[in-house]
Design an enzyme around this catalytic site. Structure first.
Site, PDB file in Angstrom:
ATOM      1  N   PHE A 103      -0.612  -2.517   8.290  1.00  0.00           N
ATOM      2  CA  PHE A 103      -1.226  -3.276   9.372  1.00  0.00           C
ATOM      3  C   PHE A 103      -0.728  -4.717   9.389  1.00  0.00           C
ATOM      4  O   PHE A 103      -0.634  -5.336  10.454  1.00  0.00           O
ATOM      5  CB  PHE A 103      -2.755  -3.239   9.217  1.00  0.00           C
ATOM      6  CG  PHE A 103      -3.502  -3.757  10.404  1.00  0.00           C
ATOM      7  CD1 PHE A 103      -3.736  -2.944  11.509  1.00  0.00           C
ATOM      8  CD2 PHE A 103      -3.991  -5.049  10.426  1.00  0.00           C
ATOM      9  CE1 PHE A 103      -4.429  -3.415  12.609  1.00  0.00           C
ATOM     10  CE2 PHE A 103      -4.695  -5.533  11.521  1.00  0.00           C
ATOM     11  CZ  PHE A 103      -4.915  -4.710  12.616  1.00  0.00           C
ATOM     12  N   GLU A 104      -0.381  -5.254   8.230  1.00  0.00           N
ATOM     13  CA  GLU A 104       0.066  -6.638   8.109  1.00  0.00           C
ATOM     14  C   GLU A 104       1.561  -6.825   8.337  1.00  0.00           C
ATOM     15  O   GLU A 104       2.047  -7.955   8.408  1.00  0.00           O
ATOM     16  CB  GLU A 104      -0.312  -7.200   6.739  1.00  0.00           C
ATOM     17  CG  GLU A 104      -1.802  -7.376   6.521  1.00  0.00           C
ATOM     18  CD  GLU A 104      -2.560  -6.093   6.204  1.00  0.00           C
ATOM     19  OE1 GLU A 104      -3.781  -6.061   6.458  1.00  0.00           O
ATOM     20  OE2 GLU A 104      -1.946  -5.119   5.718  1.00  0.00           O
ATOM     21  N   HIS A 145      -8.879   6.165  10.523  1.00  0.00           N
ATOM     22  CA  HIS A 145      -8.199   4.951  10.056  1.00  0.00           C
ATOM     23  C   HIS A 145      -6.687   5.068  10.232  1.00  0.00           C
ATOM     24  O   HIS A 145      -6.019   4.122  10.651  1.00  0.00           O
ATOM     25  CB  HIS A 145      -8.560   4.706   8.578  1.00  0.00           C
ATOM     26  CG  HIS A 145      -8.039   3.431   8.029  1.00  0.00           C
ATOM     27  ND1 HIS A 145      -6.981   3.387   7.148  1.00  0.00           N
ATOM     28  CD2 HIS A 145      -8.423   2.149   8.244  1.00  0.00           C
ATOM     29  CE1 HIS A 145      -6.742   2.132   6.841  1.00  0.00           C
ATOM     30  NE2 HIS A 145      -7.596   1.355   7.490  1.00  0.00           N
ATOM     31  N   PHE A 197       0.851  -1.188   0.000  1.00  0.00           N
ATOM     32  CA  PHE A 197       0.000   0.000   0.000  1.00  0.00           C
ATOM     33  C   PHE A 197       0.891   1.245   0.000  1.00  0.00           C
ATOM     34  O   PHE A 197       1.884   1.298   0.715  1.00  0.00           O
ATOM     35  CB  PHE A 197      -0.915  -0.002   1.228  1.00  0.00           C
ATOM     36  CG  PHE A 197      -2.079   0.931   1.100  1.00  0.00           C
ATOM     37  CD1 PHE A 197      -3.186   0.571   0.350  1.00  0.00           C
ATOM     38  CD2 PHE A 197      -2.061   2.161   1.721  1.00  0.00           C
ATOM     39  CE1 PHE A 197      -4.269   1.434   0.227  1.00  0.00           C
ATOM     40  CE2 PHE A 197      -3.123   3.025   1.603  1.00  0.00           C
ATOM     41  CZ  PHE A 197      -4.241   2.662   0.853  1.00  0.00           C
ATOM     42  N   THR A 241     -10.310  10.310   7.943  1.00  0.00           N
ATOM     43  CA  THR A 241     -10.950   9.498   8.977  1.00  0.00           C
ATOM     44  C   THR A 241      -9.913   9.101  10.022  1.00  0.00           C
ATOM     45  O   THR A 241      -8.723   9.378   9.876  1.00  0.00           O
ATOM     46  CB  THR A 241     -11.564   8.218   8.373  1.00  0.00           C
ATOM     47  OG1 THR A 241     -10.501   7.365   7.932  1.00  0.00           O
ATOM     48  CG2 THR A 241     -12.494   8.541   7.209  1.00  0.00           C
ATOM     49  N   ARG A 298      10.270  12.148   3.247  1.00  0.00           N
ATOM     50  CA  ARG A 298      10.900  11.162   4.129  1.00  0.00           C
ATOM     51  C   ARG A 298      11.331   9.893   3.390  1.00  0.00           C
ATOM     52  O   ARG A 298      11.961   9.014   3.970  1.00  0.00           O
ATOM     53  CB  ARG A 298       9.939  10.811   5.264  1.00  0.00           C
ATOM     54  CG  ARG A 298       9.783  11.958   6.246  1.00  0.00           C
ATOM     55  CD  ARG A 298       8.633  11.711   7.211  1.00  0.00           C
ATOM     56  NE  ARG A 298       8.532  12.735   8.227  1.00  0.00           N
ATOM     57  CZ  ARG A 298       8.013  13.947   8.036  1.00  0.00           C
ATOM     58  NH1 ARG A 298       7.547  14.299   6.862  1.00  0.00           N
ATOM     59  NH2 ARG A 298       7.963  14.823   9.019  1.00  0.00           N
ATOM     60  N   PHE A 309      11.451  -0.099  13.064  1.00  0.00           N
ATOM     61  CA  PHE A 309      10.294   0.658  12.582  1.00  0.00           C
ATOM     62  C   PHE A 309      10.741   1.655  11.519  1.00  0.00           C
ATOM     63  O   PHE A 309      11.247   2.730  11.828  1.00  0.00           O
ATOM     64  CB  PHE A 309       9.637   1.381  13.759  1.00  0.00           C
ATOM     65  CG  PHE A 309       8.347   2.059  13.418  1.00  0.00           C
ATOM     66  CD1 PHE A 309       7.181   1.333  13.297  1.00  0.00           C
ATOM     67  CD2 PHE A 309       8.300   3.428  13.235  1.00  0.00           C
ATOM     68  CE1 PHE A 309       5.973   1.959  13.000  1.00  0.00           C
ATOM     69  CE2 PHE A 309       7.109   4.069  12.937  1.00  0.00           C
ATOM     70  CZ  PHE A 309       5.937   3.337  12.815  1.00  0.00           C
ATOM     71  N   VAL A 360       2.056   5.226   6.011  1.00  0.00           N
ATOM     72  CA  VAL A 360       0.681   5.477   6.413  1.00  0.00           C
ATOM     73  C   VAL A 360       0.473   6.979   6.320  1.00  0.00           C
ATOM     74  O   VAL A 360       1.152   7.747   7.013  1.00  0.00           O
ATOM     75  CB  VAL A 360       0.413   4.972   7.850  1.00  0.00           C
ATOM     76  CG1 VAL A 360      -1.059   5.149   8.216  1.00  0.00           C
ATOM     77  CG2 VAL A 360       0.830   3.517   7.994  1.00  0.00           C
ATOM     78  N   ILE A 361      -0.443   7.380   5.448  1.00  0.00           N
ATOM     79  CA  ILE A 361      -0.681   8.803   5.205  1.00  0.00           C
ATOM     80  C   ILE A 361      -2.070   9.159   5.729  1.00  0.00           C
ATOM     81  O   ILE A 361      -3.056   8.494   5.403  1.00  0.00           O
ATOM     82  CB  ILE A 361      -0.551   9.126   3.696  1.00  0.00           C
ATOM     83  CG1 ILE A 361       0.863   8.734   3.219  1.00  0.00           C
ATOM     84  CG2 ILE A 361      -0.823  10.602   3.439  1.00  0.00           C
ATOM     85  CD1 ILE A 361       1.057   8.800   1.722  1.00  0.00           C
TER      86      ILE A 361
END
Length: 166
Positions: free
Chosen positions: A58-59, A89, A23, A87, A128, A114, A82-83
């Site tokens: 998430f995975e 989420h 993703f 929401t 980044r 991480f 993760v952007i």
């Protein structure tokens, strides 16, 4: 006199796993390039780098744990992006990803690094991932090398075997 432990910067002879999220692949491909380039520059053989693609950030922890538990790797580098959207989420995915990666390291004794970008917008993520603020993937790979080296030097808890370096 006190004793000081410091990790080295050479990955020679060590094997590393990279778990990367598909993703936001436009960003994560850049992170992966930065990570693999950094590992190779620090004397890690390309054949000693294994990459696992997962659907999203998430995975990442599940695949990272499987790689760490295999006993084949000195460290696992976790890469994703993760952007923030409109929401909540973002908060759930980013928080659970970070917690999961931390739990992998704690549960296995193998460094799980991480290297997941959490950004408010696409521009921050691009910055980044190699634009203006360095490459988080490369930084994560260097941290993996240093932590693998450091753990190999630290004394083991009584009754436990010392850390091994695959």
């Amino acid at each position: 006199m006190s004793r000081t432990y410091e990790g080295g910067r050479s990955g020679k002879g060590k094997k590393f796993a990279i778990v990367v999220s598909r993703f936001n692949e436009f960003i994560t491909n850049r992170l992966l390039e930065g990570a693999t380039d950094a590992l190779v520059r620090q004397e890690v053989a390309e054949s000693d780098i294994e990459i696992a693609w997962v659907p999203g950030s998430f995975e990442i922890p599940l695949a990272a744990r499987r790689m760490a538990e295999s006993g084949r790797f000195a460290a696992v580098v976790c890469l994703g992006a993760v952007i923030r959207g409109q929401t909540t989420h973002f908060d759930y995915v980013a928080g659970e990803c970070a917690r999961g990666i931390s739990q992998v390291a704690a549960a296995t004794g193998i460094p799980a690094i991480f290297g997941v970008i959490t950004a408010d917008n696409l521009e921050q993520a691009i910055d980044r991932a190699g634009a203006r603020q360095g490459n988080r993937g490369a930084e994560a790979a260097l941290a993996a090398i240093e932590m693998a080296s450091l753990l190999a030097q630290l004394p083991a808890a009584e009754g436990r075997a010392p850390a091994r370096t695959p």
